[in-house]
Design a protein around this motif. Structure first.
Motif, PDB file in Angstrom:
ATOM      1  N   LEU A  41       4.648   0.563   9.363  1.00  0.00           N
ATOM      2  CA  LEU A  41       5.536  -0.261   8.544  1.00  0.00           C
ATOM      3  C   LEU A  41       5.072  -0.363   7.092  1.00  0.00           C
ATOM      4  O   LEU A  41       5.746  -0.982   6.267  1.00  0.00           O
ATOM      5  CB  LEU A  41       5.662  -1.666   9.146  1.00  0.00           C
ATOM      6  CG  LEU A  41       6.374  -1.738  10.503  1.00  0.00           C
ATOM      7  CD1 LEU A  41       6.451  -3.181  10.989  1.00  0.00           C
ATOM      8  CD2 LEU A  41       7.767  -1.131  10.423  1.00  0.00           C
ATOM      9  N   LEU A  42       3.943   0.236   6.776  1.00  0.00           N
ATOM     10  CA  LEU A  42       3.495   0.262   5.387  1.00  0.00           C
ATOM     11  C   LEU A  42       4.401   1.188   4.568  1.00  0.00           C
ATOM     12  O   LEU A  42       4.842   2.224   5.069  1.00  0.00           O
ATOM     13  CB  LEU A  42       2.052   0.768   5.294  1.00  0.00           C
ATOM     14  CG  LEU A  42       0.954  -0.194   5.742  1.00  0.00           C
ATOM     15  CD1 LEU A  42      -0.370   0.548   5.885  1.00  0.00           C
ATOM     16  CD2 LEU A  42       0.816  -1.338   4.756  1.00  0.00           C
ATOM     17  N   PRO A  43       4.663   0.851   3.314  1.00  0.00           N
ATOM     18  CA  PRO A  43       5.540   1.691   2.473  1.00  0.00           C
ATOM     19  C   PRO A  43       4.789   2.889   1.891  1.00  0.00           C
ATOM     20  O   PRO A  43       4.792   3.123   0.682  1.00  0.00           O
ATOM     21  CB  PRO A  43       5.986   0.715   1.383  1.00  0.00           C
ATOM     22  CG  PRO A  43       4.812  -0.194   1.210  1.00  0.00           C
ATOM     23  CD  PRO A  43       4.259  -0.388   2.611  1.00  0.00           C
ATOM     24  N   LEU A  44       4.154   3.668   2.757  1.00  0.00           N
ATOM     25  CA  LEU A  44       3.305   4.759   2.288  1.00  0.00           C
ATOM     26  C   LEU A  44       4.114   5.892   1.665  1.00  0.00           C
ATOM     27  O   LEU A  44       5.140   6.309   2.193  1.00  0.00           O
ATOM     28  CB  LEU A  44       2.472   5.323   3.443  1.00  0.00           C
ATOM     29  CG  LEU A  44       1.417   4.409   4.061  1.00  0.00           C
ATOM     30  CD1 LEU A  44       0.653   5.160   5.145  1.00  0.00           C
ATOM     31  CD2 LEU A  44       0.462   3.878   3.005  1.00  0.00           C
ATOM     32  N   LEU A  45       3.589   6.383   0.548  1.00  0.00           N
ATOM     33  CA  LEU A  45       4.126   7.580  -0.083  1.00  0.00           C
ATOM     34  C   LEU A  45       3.205   8.773   0.149  1.00  0.00           C
ATOM     35  O   LEU A  45       3.646   9.922   0.092  1.00  0.00           O
ATOM     36  CB  LEU A  45       4.305   7.355  -1.588  1.00  0.00           C
ATOM     37  CG  LEU A  45       5.274   6.243  -1.990  1.00  0.00           C
ATOM     38  CD1 LEU A  45       5.348   6.128  -3.503  1.00  0.00           C
ATOM     39  CD2 LEU A  45       6.657   6.492  -1.402  1.00  0.00           C
ATOM     40  N   TYR A  46       1.930   8.481   0.404  1.00  0.00           N
ATOM     41  CA  TYR A  46       0.961   9.557   0.647  1.00  0.00           C
ATOM     42  C   TYR A  46       0.020   9.131   1.772  1.00  0.00           C
ATOM     43  O   TYR A  46      -0.463   8.002   1.799  1.00  0.00           O
ATOM     44  CB  TYR A  46       0.144   9.868  -0.608  1.00  0.00           C
ATOM     45  CG  TYR A  46      -0.719  11.107  -0.444  1.00  0.00           C
ATOM     46  CD1 TYR A  46      -0.277  12.351  -0.873  1.00  0.00           C
ATOM     47  CD2 TYR A  46      -1.955  11.036   0.179  1.00  0.00           C
ATOM     48  CE1 TYR A  46      -1.046  13.490  -0.696  1.00  0.00           C
ATOM     49  CE2 TYR A  46      -2.730  12.165   0.364  1.00  0.00           C
ATOM     50  CZ  TYR A  46      -2.273  13.390  -0.077  1.00  0.00           C
ATOM     51  OH  TYR A  46      -3.030  14.512   0.116  1.00  0.00           O
ATOM     52  N   LEU A  47      -0.242  10.071   2.682  1.00  0.00           N
ATOM     53  CA  LEU A  47      -1.146   9.824   3.805  1.00  0.00           C
ATOM     54  C   LEU A  47      -2.110  10.994   3.926  1.00  0.00           C
ATOM     55  O   LEU A  47      -1.699  12.156   3.936  1.00  0.00           O
ATOM     56  CB  LEU A  47      -0.348   9.677   5.104  1.00  0.00           C
ATOM     57  CG  LEU A  47      -1.149   9.522   6.402  1.00  0.00           C
ATOM     58  CD1 LEU A  47      -1.930   8.209   6.399  1.00  0.00           C
ATOM     59  CD2 LEU A  47      -0.215   9.583   7.613  1.00  0.00           C
TER      60      LEU A  47
ATOM     61  N   LEU B 145       0.834  -1.204   0.000  1.00  0.00           N
ATOM     62  CA  LEU B 145       0.000   0.000   0.000  1.00  0.00           C
ATOM     63  C   LEU B 145       0.870   1.257   0.000  1.00  0.00           C
ATOM     64  O   LEU B 145       1.753   1.418   0.840  1.00  0.00           O
ATOM     65  CB  LEU B 145      -0.908  -0.002   1.232  1.00  0.00           C
ATOM     66  CG  LEU B 145      -2.115   0.939   1.185  1.00  0.00           C
ATOM     67  CD1 LEU B 145      -3.117   0.462   0.141  1.00  0.00           C
ATOM     68  CD2 LEU B 145      -2.783   1.013   2.560  1.00  0.00           C
ATOM     69  N   ALA B 146       0.613   2.143  -0.959  1.00  0.00           N
ATOM     70  CA  ALA B 146       1.390   3.381  -1.082  1.00  0.00           C
ATOM     71  C   ALA B 146       0.572   4.622  -0.751  1.00  0.00           C
ATOM     72  O   ALA B 146       1.137   5.675  -0.449  1.00  0.00           O
ATOM     73  CB  ALA B 146       1.952   3.510  -2.499  1.00  0.00           C
ATOM     74  N   PHE B 147      -0.752   4.506  -0.806  1.00  0.00           N
ATOM     75  CA  PHE B 147      -1.643   5.648  -0.557  1.00  0.00           C
ATOM     76  C   PHE B 147      -2.697   5.213   0.449  1.00  0.00           C
ATOM     77  O   PHE B 147      -3.392   4.220   0.244  1.00  0.00           O
ATOM     78  CB  PHE B 147      -2.309   6.077  -1.866  1.00  0.00           C
ATOM     79  CG  PHE B 147      -3.260   7.249  -1.754  1.00  0.00           C
ATOM     80  CD1 PHE B 147      -2.900   8.495  -2.234  1.00  0.00           C
ATOM     81  CD2 PHE B 147      -4.520   7.100  -1.184  1.00  0.00           C
ATOM     82  CE1 PHE B 147      -3.778   9.578  -2.146  1.00  0.00           C
ATOM     83  CE2 PHE B 147      -5.402   8.163  -1.089  1.00  0.00           C
ATOM     84  CZ  PHE B 147      -5.027   9.412  -1.571  1.00  0.00           C
ATOM     85  N   LEU B 148      -2.813   5.958   1.550  1.00  0.00           N
ATOM     86  CA  LEU B 148      -3.820   5.649   2.565  1.00  0.00           C
ATOM     87  C   LEU B 148      -4.537   6.926   2.963  1.00  0.00           C
ATOM     88  O   LEU B 148      -3.911   7.918   3.336  1.00  0.00           O
ATOM     89  CB  LEU B 148      -3.175   5.016   3.800  1.00  0.00           C
ATOM     90  CG  LEU B 148      -4.121   4.739   4.985  1.00  0.00           C
ATOM     91  CD1 LEU B 148      -5.216   3.749   4.588  1.00  0.00           C
ATOM     92  CD2 LEU B 148      -3.332   4.213   6.189  1.00  0.00           C
ATOM     93  N   SER B 149      -5.865   6.892   2.873  1.00  0.00           N
ATOM     94  CA  SER B 149      -6.693   8.018   3.285  1.00  0.00           C
ATOM     95  C   SER B 149      -7.784   7.486   4.206  1.00  0.00           C
ATOM     96  O   SER B 149      -8.501   6.554   3.836  1.00  0.00           O
ATOM     97  CB  SER B 149      -7.324   8.694   2.059  1.00  0.00           C
ATOM     98  OG  SER B 149      -8.238   9.701   2.452  1.00  0.00           O
ATOM     99  N   PHE B 150      -7.895   8.057   5.406  1.00  0.00           N
ATOM    100  CA  PHE B 150      -8.959   7.608   6.294  1.00  0.00           C
ATOM    101  C   PHE B 150      -9.523   8.765   7.107  1.00  0.00           C
ATOM    102  O   PHE B 150      -8.864   9.784   7.320  1.00  0.00           O
ATOM    103  CB  PHE B 150      -8.484   6.475   7.216  1.00  0.00           C
ATOM    104  CG  PHE B 150      -7.436   6.856   8.231  1.00  0.00           C
ATOM    105  CD1 PHE B 150      -7.790   7.381   9.466  1.00  0.00           C
ATOM    106  CD2 PHE B 150      -6.088   6.655   7.963  1.00  0.00           C
ATOM    107  CE1 PHE B 150      -6.829   7.712  10.411  1.00  0.00           C
ATOM    108  CE2 PHE B 150      -5.115   6.983   8.900  1.00  0.00           C
ATOM    109  CZ  PHE B 150      -5.488   7.512  10.131  1.00  0.00           C
ATOM    110  N   SER B 151     -10.780   8.577   7.531  1.00  0.00           N
ATOM    111  CA  SER B 151     -11.470   9.549   8.379  1.00  0.00           C
ATOM    112  C   SER B 151     -11.629   8.951   9.760  1.00  0.00           C
ATOM    113  O   SER B 151     -11.856   7.750   9.914  1.00  0.00           O
ATOM    114  CB  SER B 151     -12.851   9.886   7.806  1.00  0.00           C
ATOM    115  OG  SER B 151     -12.742  10.472   6.534  1.00  0.00           O
ATOM    116  N   ILE B 152     -11.523   9.800  10.770  1.00  0.00           N
ATOM    117  CA  ILE B 152     -11.667   9.350  12.145  1.00  0.00           C
ATOM    118  C   ILE B 152     -12.568  10.327  12.888  1.00  0.00           C
ATOM    119  O   ILE B 152     -12.415  11.539  12.769  1.00  0.00           O
ATOM    120  CB  ILE B 152     -10.285   9.213  12.830  1.00  0.00           C
ATOM    121  CG1 ILE B 152     -10.442   8.770  14.283  1.00  0.00           C
ATOM    122  CG2 ILE B 152      -9.484  10.490  12.729  1.00  0.00           C
ATOM    123  CD1 ILE B 152      -9.113   8.448  14.957  1.00  0.00           C
TER     124      ILE B 152
END
Length: 244
Positions: free
Chosen positions: A139-145, A111-118
């Motif tokens: 530990l995810l290889p995120l490039l965008y959060l 996973l490179a992109f993660l978007s979440f609402s809280i």
């Protein structure tokens, strides 16, 4: 539209699909299994993701809407997603368990992109919960959060971005140092403190990794337009795998 549409006949080349709300059950029909199995991007509730997984789809982008991810959903993410997933949008249930995303690394290691609402509160609980969630996915290889926060004060009053930033310096003093350390490959990040019922209409806060005046790479604030541009880029970059 007919009660039992056969999408493969009408749209044989479609790879990205957004079903009509409350019509995700169409994807489960045997006549649509070939269509669903070739999808790479899908927007819909979790049961739509499950239908796609069952049909053999190798989704690389998933937008979970409507519906919020519960702790139970989080324990069976492999029912909905696979290691092919590169971009994920979702909303967490109200006052989510800090471990609601702890299995994300096992199921979606690329996973490179993660978007979440809280949606949580009060302020102290929000910060604690958000920090713990971020550590679970560090530990995810995120490039965008991208994170959208809805805050409730002690009297259940929903707090807007200006009020929050005025009372606390969390975004710059804690959030950015935390994500910079937790996600060393992160290229850009956005933080939206403006809740749905807030009177404040401030834009999201956006940062992009770039070289500062001392020649050091760090996350630096950028404009709303630049932030949106980078969000769209990383959300869809999997199409050509140019994740630079």
């Amino acid at each position: 539209m007919p009660d039992n549409p056969t999408f493969a006949q009408s749209f044989p080349s479609v790879r990205s699909f957004v079903p009509a709300i409350h019509k995700a059950h169409w994807l489960k029909q045997p006549c649509n299994s070939r269509f669903v199995g070739q999808l790479e991007s899908l927007e819909g509730p979790l049961n739509a993701m499950e239908y796609a997984r069952t049909a053999g789809a190798k989704l690389r982008r998933a937008v979970v809407f409507p519906g919020a991810l519960s702790a139970e959903d989080g324990s069976k993410l492999n029912t909905y997603f696979s290691s092919h997933l590169r971009s994920l949008h979702l909303e967490l249930e109200e006052d989510p368990s800090p471990g609601c995303l702890e299995h994300l690394l096992d199921v979606t290691p690329n996973l490179a992109f993660l978007s979440f609402s809280i949606n949580t509160g009060p302020l102290e609980a929000l910060i604690t919960n958000l920090n713990q969630i971020l550590r679970f996915v560090s530990l995810l290889p995120l490039l965008y959060l991208s994170i959208r926060v809805r805050m409730r004060d002690r009297d259940d009053y929903v707090v807007g971005q200006k009020d929050f930033v005025r009372r606390d310096t969390y975004p710059e003093s804690e959030f950015i140092p935390l994500v910079s350390e937790a996600f060393p490959d992160l290229r850009a990040v956005s933080l939206d403190w403006t809740p749905r019922y807030s009177a404040w209409l401030d834009p999201k806060l956006h940062w992009k990794r770039s070289v500062d005046g001392e020649g050091v790479y760090r996350l630096q604030a950028v404009s709303e337009s630049d932030g949106v541009k980078w969000m769209e880029y990383y959300d869809w970059a999997w199409r050509d795998e140019l994740l630079g």
